[in-house]
Every structure is written in C-alpha cells, then in structure tokens.
Scaffold this active site. Structure first.
Site, PDB file in Angstrom:
ATOM      1  CB  CYS A   1     -12.955 -24.461 -12.138  1.00  0.00           C
ATOM      2  SG  CYS A   1     -12.626 -24.144 -10.383  1.00  0.00           S
TER       3      CYS A   1
ATOM      4  CG  ASP B   1       4.763  -6.195   3.425  1.00  0.00           C
ATOM      5  OD1 ASP B   1       5.312  -6.854   2.519  1.00  0.00           O
ATOM      6  OD2 ASP B   1       5.381  -5.766   4.433  1.00  0.00           O
TER       7      ASP B   1
ATOM      8  CB  SER C   1      10.702 -11.433  16.804  1.00  0.00           C
ATOM      9  OG  SER C   1       9.618 -12.236  16.335  1.00  0.00           O
TER      10      SER C   1
ATOM     11  CB  CYS D   1      -9.065 -25.590 -10.505  1.00  0.00           C
ATOM     12  SG  CYS D   1      -8.982 -23.781 -10.671  1.00  0.00           S
TER      13      CYS D   1
ATOM     14  CD  GLN E   1      13.248  -5.310  19.002  1.00  0.00           C
ATOM     15  OE1 GLN E   1      12.952  -5.837  17.951  1.00  0.00           O
ATOM     16  NE2 GLN E   1      13.225  -4.005  19.180  1.00  0.00           N
TER      17      GLN E   1
ATOM     18  N   GLY F   1      15.168  -8.227  10.257  1.00  0.00           N
ATOM     19  CA  GLY F   1      13.962  -7.691  10.869  1.00  0.00           C
ATOM     20  C   GLY F   1      12.960  -8.697  11.362  1.00  0.00           C
TER      21      GLY F   1
ATOM     22  CG  HIS G   1       3.336 -16.234   8.040  1.00  0.00           C
ATOM     23  ND1 HIS G   1       3.783 -15.546   9.146  1.00  0.00           N
ATOM     24  CD2 HIS G   1       3.679 -17.538   8.249  1.00  0.00           C
ATOM     25  CE1 HIS G   1       4.371 -16.390   9.981  1.00  0.00           C
ATOM     26  NE2 HIS G   1       4.315 -17.597   9.455  1.00  0.00           N
TER      27      HIS G   1
END
Length: 227
Positions: free
Chosen positions: A133, A77, A177, A105, A209, A175, A94
């Site tokens: 390029c 984000d 899992s 390039c 959790q 935060g 990610h």
C-alpha cells in the site's frame, strides 16, 4: 509431568540462546549485569553465523511430536523460527529483529537483515515503504518503556500467549529471569484450577539464577537449557 500433561507451553528467555554465542541479560556476564558493574556494553546483537541451540531444536521436535502446544519467547533473535518452529506455534512477545510491519495496512515482512534503523526507544519507523500500500513500515520491537500503544501488533501476541497459559497444565520456563513485565507474569497463569483442569497446572523453571516467581514454581532446575 511432561508425559502426563495435556497442554504444555514453554516460555523462553535469553538463556536459551547463550550456547549459540549470544549474551543473556541478568546472568553473571549478562549485558545488564555488566552495566551495573560500570562496564561499557553494547546492546547491539551480532547475529552473523549464529545458529539455533540444541534446546531450540528439541522444542521444535517436541512440537512436531505433539508434545508441545506453543512457545512464547521474549527473545527477538528469530532462532525459534530458524530451528523450524512454525509461526502458529510461536509467540514473539518482544518482536523480531528481522520483521517489519506496515503501520497502514498491517502487512508483515520478514527480512534477511535486521530491520531497525530508529535510535530512540519510542521510535519504530524503518524508513521503508510497504510493498502493498506504500504506507510506512515499522519494526515491531518492544523497547524499554514501550506499551501496546507504541507497538500495536504486540497486543495480539500477548493475548495469544495469555490464552495458551490459561489452558496449560504445564508451563516450562527456559532461561528467563522472569523479571520484565508484563511478559514475566504470563507463565503463572497456568497455576489456578479451571473448569478444564480442576487440579490446576504446574510451573517449572529452568535457569541458573533465582527468579521472583520461584515461590510459585513446583520445581526450579538450576541447569543449562540444553541439558
């Protein structure tokens, strides 16, 4: 522990961004939790008007104060960067919704818009040419089932995080899992004793959790990241 640590790394997941208005994935109202319940849920994030949370800002201030070496995140984000954390102190495991890279390039472009146009999990071309390029540009998002073969630049990002975890005498997870491989296995790399830290390191988890890595943690705090 934080005050006495020499090398602190923070690993963040979707839970650090929920107070900004973004959903998490495995929480009670998370995207995947709702899908398991049979609900129809869009995974497209609307980031208009979304601002960094207090936790994002706190991590930037800790870095500026010399109390934090690196943040590794599975979030795409861009809120860590928006909060002022410099690129060299951030690993986006990610990818980033606003970044596209040249397949030819390697040039990197940060855009004011979400760059992804592909629809298939293994498709990454954005349809735009490189300004240097002329080669094809690609998003750098790690979709489900993707490997370094599909997003080559992420191998270097993973290695940066891995080296930082090896050095760390404290890793704080905020935060997450801790259930999405291979990123979920990185924080525990701080624990084994090594020459530079013969006593080993500590893993602390902050989340609502339980996680698969709880047995390895020195402490699990069940609380919001902003607290």
């Amino acid at each position: 522990w934080w005050r006495s640590a020499a090398h602190v790394v923070v690993f963040t997941g979707a839970g650090i961004s929920t107070s900004s208005g973004l959903p998490d994935y495995r929480g009670p109202s998370g995207i995947w939790t709702r899908k398991v319940r049979g609900e129809t849920v869009s995974e497209s994030l609307d980031l208009r008007g979304i601002e960094p949370t207090p936790a994002h800002g706190a991590l930037t201030r800790l870095y500026q104060a010399g109390k934090l070496a690196l943040v590794a995140t599975t979030n795409d984000d861009s809120l860590h960067g928006k909060a002022g954390l410099p690129k060299h102190a951030l690993v986006e495991l990610h990818g980033n919704l606003f970044v596209e890279e040249c397949a030819q390039c390697g040039a990197r472009y940060e855009r004011p818009f979400k760059v992804r146009t592909a629809t298939g999990l293994f498709e990454h071309a954005t349809g735009r040419p490189c300004e240097k390029c002329g080669g094809p540009l690609r998003d750098n998002l790690v979709n489900f089932g993707n490997t370094f073969e599909h997003v080559p630049s992420m191998e270097a990002e993973h290695d940066r995080a891995w080296v930082a975890m090896l050095k760390a005498d404290l890793v704080v997870v905020l935060g997450s899992s801790l259930s999405v491989p291979t990123a979920c296995d990185l924080p525990e790399e701080c624990i084994p004793p090594r020459e530079a830290k013969p006593a080993g390191g500590r893993l602390v988890i902050v989340s609502f959790q339980n996680t698969p890595k709880d047995p390895l943690a020195a402490l699990h705090i069940f609380a919001p990241c902003d607290d």
